[in-house]
Write a protein that holds these residues in place. Structure first.
Motif, PDB file in Angstrom:
ATOM      1  N   SER A  34       0.842  -1.199   0.000  1.00  0.00           N
ATOM      2  CA  SER A  34       0.000   0.000   0.000  1.00  0.00           C
ATOM      3  C   SER A  34       0.879   1.250   0.000  1.00  0.00           C
ATOM      4  CB  SER A  34      -0.882   0.009   1.255  1.00  0.00           C
ATOM      5  OG  SER A  34      -1.452   1.283   1.448  1.00  0.00           O
ATOM      6  N   PRO A  35       0.452   2.310  -0.695  1.00  0.00           N
ATOM      7  CA  PRO A  35       1.206   3.577  -0.640  1.00  0.00           C
ATOM      8  C   PRO A  35       1.257   4.184   0.759  1.00  0.00           C
ATOM      9  CG  PRO A  35      -0.316   3.552  -2.503  1.00  0.00           C
ATOM     10  CD  PRO A  35      -0.656   2.362  -1.653  1.00  0.00           C
ATOM     11  N   SER A  36       0.438   3.672   1.670  1.00  0.00           N
ATOM     12  CA  SER A  36       0.461   4.189   3.047  1.00  0.00           C
ATOM     13  C   SER A  36       1.531   3.508   3.902  1.00  0.00           C
ATOM     14  CB  SER A  36      -0.902   3.993   3.708  1.00  0.00           C
ATOM     15  OG  SER A  36      -1.195   2.608   3.852  1.00  0.00           O
ATOM     16  N   THR A  37       2.158   2.441   3.379  1.00  0.00           N
ATOM     17  CA  THR A  37       3.164   1.703   4.157  1.00  0.00           C
ATOM     18  C   THR A  37       4.458   2.502   4.244  1.00  0.00           C
ATOM     19  OG1 THR A  37       2.243  -0.441   3.530  1.00  0.00           O
ATOM     20  CG2 THR A  37       4.524  -0.414   4.280  1.00  0.00           C
ATOM     21  N   GLN A  38       4.980   2.627   5.454  1.00  0.00           N
ATOM     22  CA  GLN A  38       6.229   3.352   5.671  1.00  0.00           C
ATOM     23  C   GLN A  38       7.426   2.422   5.451  1.00  0.00           C
ATOM     24  OE1 GLN A  38       5.989   6.483   8.985  1.00  0.00           O
ATOM     25  NE2 GLN A  38       4.484   4.961   9.639  1.00  0.00           N
ATOM     26  N   VAL A  39       8.540   3.002   5.002  1.00  0.00           N
ATOM     27  CA  VAL A  39       9.751   2.236   4.691  1.00  0.00           C
ATOM     28  C   VAL A  39      10.869   2.659   5.642  1.00  0.00           C
ATOM     29  CG1 VAL A  39      11.467   1.657   2.927  1.00  0.00           C
ATOM     30  CG2 VAL A  39       9.074   2.070   2.267  1.00  0.00           C
ATOM     31  N   VAL A  40      11.324   1.717   6.468  1.00  0.00           N
ATOM     32  CA  VAL A  40      12.459   1.944   7.377  1.00  0.00           C
ATOM     33  C   VAL A  40      13.679   1.268   6.764  1.00  0.00           C
ATOM     34  CG1 VAL A  40      13.414   1.356   9.640  1.00  0.00           C
ATOM     35  CG2 VAL A  40      11.078   2.226   9.451  1.00  0.00           C
TER      36      VAL A  40
END
Length: 511
Positions: A230-236
């Motif tokens: 999803s475009p709402s998922t954050q990337v660490v």
């Protein structure tokens, strides 16, 4: 729905996508493989598009298999192979295949750096020796041999850094992978001006350094379509695989120590300061946890030596296993368990591929020492496990000079062997613990880094939710003195044979 954390572990043979719940439960995993191209004897490369395709494939498969909504994946984080060199242009397009950690072509560039810094000076800055394994030497090789590639290079990335770019369009690396570039000031957590100046490399070609918990951004619309996220998922951004494994093995505070028993093996602890060994036998990595370091010693061939034994000496066990349906490992371990500690004085030097820590010796070979007319086959089997453990014990002793270590967590395939765990407990003179999930430390570590990065977890002590200790063993007091003497003999024989191996290797002689 609950919050999920997606961890990607980009290894040498493939990528593993693993989904965890916020409570620390492993929900499922999916693996997608890719190839390594070995050539010119010492060269090893991978196509970075294979990494990306593996991440896309494994992510989609995992979401589909588990029947979850991509909206419920709050964060994706990474563990990745270290010490690589991928050159990309300003649009992030790879200019050539990635030169990976196993590549040893940059020997001349090592020598070029030695004109400006001694091994000791380099070691005190980076926490590692100056060798062809690290990224800056590989980038120097590209500059010297592929100048058109070097000139077009905008940034130099490692595997996880490239995937972070593909997901977010941002160029970053964390401190641990920066450390693996070989031009990193370990104590100040920044690029080393002295090493970069000595290398002649343009510092602008290095990515921006960030903590492992740094949020690089959210998944772009384009990347969401490719991965199913999803475009709402954050990337660490995560960390290098050796460091994520430290977290997943519970090495999150000073003195917490673990041993990984795979094809290679290592002992790693956590400390508040780098450990600089006067003999440079161990290295120190930047930890993913702020304020900590991960001192480490990695030996070249541990489970690999066991596998050599299995394939060459244990042919009858192989036949019996096929006939009976029993595990060949069980058949081998049963014999080893029946054999007295110390193998009746037989020693095995496990240097089938030379050695990294603690020897840093490319000349030595695997050797049985002390064979007599009474030596049994089972003693030859047990001595292989003991020899590997003696070598790891030397690494442990280097670390113990600087830090108190009270117990040892064992992970990796070798930890499945009860008799090997007991040998380790006796040789190390420490209690040994093995978690239920022996092969998930890297994925767990990446998941925890991601969870801390987006605020799901307050700190790294949450690892206690993830780890379930499955086996515990204490040392057998009857074996401590015997193994202490055996360790000293092991050292004596190695140092006695080292000049012989070096002489024959340099003369091109047979063994």
């Amino acid at each position: 729905m609950g919050k999920y954390i997606l961890a990607h572990d980009l290894g040498t043979s493939g990528n593993k996508a693993t989904l965890f719940s916020a409570t620390g439960e492993m929900i499922g995993s999916s693996i997608s493989s890719y190839d390594t191209h070995y050539f010119n004897e010492k060269w090893a490369e991978q196509n970075p598009e294979d990494w990306w395709n593996a991440v896309c494939t494994s992510t989609k498969q995992l979401i589909e298999q588990l029947g979850i909504s991509s909206e419920d994946i709050q964060v994706v984080s990474f563990s990745g192979q270290m010490m690589g060199c991928l050159c990309v242009d300003q649009q992030g397009v790879p200019l050539r295949d990635s030169i990976i950690w196993a590549d040893q072509r940059a020997q001349k560039q090592v020598e070029d750096l030695e004109q400006y810094l001694t091994q000791e000076e380099f070691y005190r800055i980076v926490g590692h020796r100056n060798t062809a394994s690290y990224g800056i030497q590989k980038l120097m090789w590209i500059r010297d041999n592929e100048p058109e590639i070097y000139e077009k290079t905008y940034k130099t990335l490692n595997a996880k850094d490239y995937i972070v770019f593909k997901l977010t369009n941002s160029f970053y690396t964390d401190y641990s992978d920066g450390n693996g570039m070989g031009c990193f000031d370990l104590e100040n957590l920044q690029w080393s001006d002295r090493i970069i100046k000595s290398s002649g490399i343009d510092p602008d070609k290095l990515p921006e350094l960030k903590p492992s918990t740094f949020v690089a951004g959210k998944v772009t619309e384009e990347a969401a379509k490719a991965t199913g996220l999803s475009p709402s998922t954050q990337v660490v951004i995560g960390a290098g695989d050796g460091v994520t494994a430290s977290i997943g093995a519970g090495s999150v505070s000073e003195g917490k120590t673990y041993c990984s028993l795979g094809t290679s093996a290592w002992v790693t602890t956590t400390s508040k300061k780098p450990i600089f060994d006067p003999e440079m036998r161990t290295v120190t990595w930047a930890h993913a946890i702020p304020g900590y370091y991960a001192p480490n010693g990695t030996m070249q061939y541990a489970g690999g030596a066991f596998n050599w034994m299995k394939e060459t000496i244990c042919t009858s066990e192989k036949v019996e296993a096929e006939r009976s349906g029993n595990s060949i490992y069980d058949l081998i371990n049963e014999q080893i368990e029946r054999t007295p500690a110390g193998s009746n004085g037989l020693l095995f030097l496990p240097y089938l591929l030379g050695e990294r820590a603690p020897r840093w010796d490319s000349y030595s070979k695997g050797t049985y020492v002390g064979i007599t007319s009474e030596t049994t086959r089972s003693e030859m089997l047990r001595s292989v496990l003991e020899g590997v453990t003696f070598n790891l014990a030397i690494i442990l002793e280097v670390l113990q000079k600087h830090i108190d270590i009270e117990e040892m967590v064992i992970i990796g395939g070798g930890a499945k062997s009860e008799v090997w765990r007991q040998i380790i407990a006796d040789v190390f003179a420490l209690p040994v613990k093995a978690p239920k999930l022996l092969d998930e430390a890297g994925s767990m570590g990446a998941a925890i880094i991601g969870g801390v990065g987006v605020g799901i977890y307050e700190d790294f002590e949450v690892v206690e939710r993830f780890i379930t200790i499955n086996q515990s063993q204490v040392n057998n007091s009857d074996n401590l003195e015997l193994y202490e003497k055996s360790k000293r003999r092991f050292d004596d024989f190695y140092f006695a044979l080292r000049p012989v191996f070096e002489k024959h290797q340099l003369e091109g002689g047979a063994y």
